[in-house]
Design an enzyme around this catalytic site. Structure first.
Site, PDB file in Angstrom:
ATOM      1  N   PRO A  35       1.949   2.630   0.830  1.00  0.00           N
ATOM      2  CA  PRO A  35       0.529   2.740   0.479  1.00  0.00           C
ATOM      3  C   PRO A  35      -0.047   1.353   0.192  1.00  0.00           C
ATOM      4  O   PRO A  35       0.590   0.542  -0.482  1.00  0.00           O
ATOM      5  CB  PRO A  35       0.543   3.599  -0.793  1.00  0.00           C
ATOM      6  CG  PRO A  35       1.866   4.274  -0.796  1.00  0.00           C
ATOM      7  CD  PRO A  35       2.811   3.348  -0.129  1.00  0.00           C
ATOM      8  N   SER A  36      -1.249   1.072   0.672  1.00  0.00           N
ATOM      9  CA  SER A  36      -1.843  -0.254   0.476  1.00  0.00           C
ATOM     10  C   SER A  36      -3.257  -0.211  -0.077  1.00  0.00           C
ATOM     11  O   SER A  36      -3.822  -1.253  -0.411  1.00  0.00           O
ATOM     12  CB  SER A  36      -1.818  -1.051   1.790  1.00  0.00           C
ATOM     13  OG  SER A  36      -2.371  -0.307   2.857  1.00  0.00           O
ATOM     14  N   SER A  37      -3.864   0.964  -0.182  1.00  0.00           N
ATOM     15  CA  SER A  37      -5.152   1.105  -0.851  1.00  0.00           C
ATOM     16  C   SER A  37      -5.295   2.565  -1.250  1.00  0.00           C
ATOM     17  O   SER A  37      -4.730   3.453  -0.616  1.00  0.00           O
ATOM     18  CB  SER A  37      -6.309   0.681   0.057  1.00  0.00           C
ATOM     19  OG  SER A  37      -7.527   0.607  -0.670  1.00  0.00           O
TER      20      SER A  37
END
Length: 329
Positions: A35-37
């Site tokens: 997950p990055s945002s």
């Protein structure tokens, strides 16, 4: 959108929602690797805003625009002219701007490196980060007015994380941790952990490791507070778990310089646990010493710890700045 009612229920639930995977490189159906945002859990958003304690007329710098929801709340409360929000990812920033426009809001949105803040809009009365950091960037302190507040998720390389609320006095900021948290790391401070193979270097376990046993269960050091406390005392160390499907597992601990490693084998119901350690650092001995230090002080929670940032250095303390948390090893 295949299930608009499902999305509606999710958005209005008290859960975090991942909105980007793998820095946007994952475009297929299903989940990506990392997950990055995200849109943060509402309970956490409101708790951090309580810590921020904004008042009418305050100017706020937000680091990590994300979906724009938190920015929208602040802009609605303070007036859009009093908010600057910085987002590193231009695609995420574009989506946030569109979301805010739909809400009738247009605060100042900046695409850039959040570590640098936004000096053009300084000074700020409040700074809030919606991504976690290992080090509080000096620019955040420098761009905050004396008496102002910085609120950010903070955690070590080893693990564990909590929200810290710092009050700024000149070039120094100090304050307590307020609550547990689990945020995605500021991209420029993400960990670069060497792979397992870099440690055994092609040799079969236990390689040159020294064997011993311990009465401290590997399961006892895995809690979020425990990881936080151990990480405070063990700089340059991290861990992974190798599970075997029958309830047993191995807790591996590594030094970032690839010179030291330790394995501790967990078996349910056991009274002692096998340990192997290799390298100049005895990483399990360090883990146990850090845990015993915490245990000997009554197992304090996050709210008994605090952080002081001054002249590019950080010091975590227990109960007061006069009692810094010691390093082990």
């Amino acid at each position: 959108m295949k299930d608009p009612e499902g999305w509606f229920r999710a958005v209005y639930s008290d859960i975090p929602l991942t909105t980007q995977w793998d820095d946007g490189s994952h475009t297929g159906d299903g989940l990506g690797n990392t997950p990055s945002s995200s849109s943060s859990q509402p309970h956490m958003v409101f708790s951090m805003l309580k810590d921020l304690d904004v008042r009418g007329g305050h100017r706020v710098l937000e680091i990590g625009t994300g979906t724009g929801w938190n920015a929208g709340l602040l802009a609605h409360r303070l007036g859009e002219e009093n908010l600057v929000s910085v987002e590193f990812d231009p695609v995420v920033a574009e989506g946030a701007a569109e979301n805010l426009r739909h809400a009738g809001l247009s605060p100042r949105l900046v695409v850039g490196d959040g570590r640098k803040g936004h000096p053009e809009g300084a000074p700020y009365d409040r700074v809030i980060a919606t991504c976690s950091v290992r080090e509080v960037p000096g620019a955040w302190v420098e761009q905050t007015s004396t008496g102002g507040v910085v609120v950010a998720p903070w955690g070590t390389l080893y693990g564990g994380e909590a929200i810290v609320r710092l009050t700024v006095q000149g070039r120094t900021a100090s304050g307590r941790f307020t609550r547990s948290s689990a945020f995605m790391r500021l991209r420029q401070q993400r960990a670069d952990r060497p792979p397992h193979g870099a440690y055994l270097k092609g040799r079969k376990w236990p390689a040159d490791g020294a064997r011993s046993t311990t009465a401290l269960s590997p399961a006892d050091v895995g809690g979020w507070v425990e990881q936080f406390v151990i990480g405070l005392q063990m700089a340059g160390a991290f861990w992974t778990v190798e599970r075997y499907g029958d309830g047993t597992y191995t807790l591996w601990t590594y030094s970032t310089d690839t010179l030291s490693w330790a394995s501790a084998d967990y078996e349910p119901g056991a009274a002692s646990f096998d340990v192997v350690q290799s390298g100049p650092r005895r990483l399990w001995d360090e883990t146990e010493a850090a845990y015993r230090w915490w245990e000997g002080r009554g197992r304090p929670g996050f709210d008994r710890f605090g952080l002081t940032v001054a002249d590019g250095r950080e010091q975590v303390w227990l109960d007061s700045p006069d009692h810094p948390v010691p390093a082990v090893g």
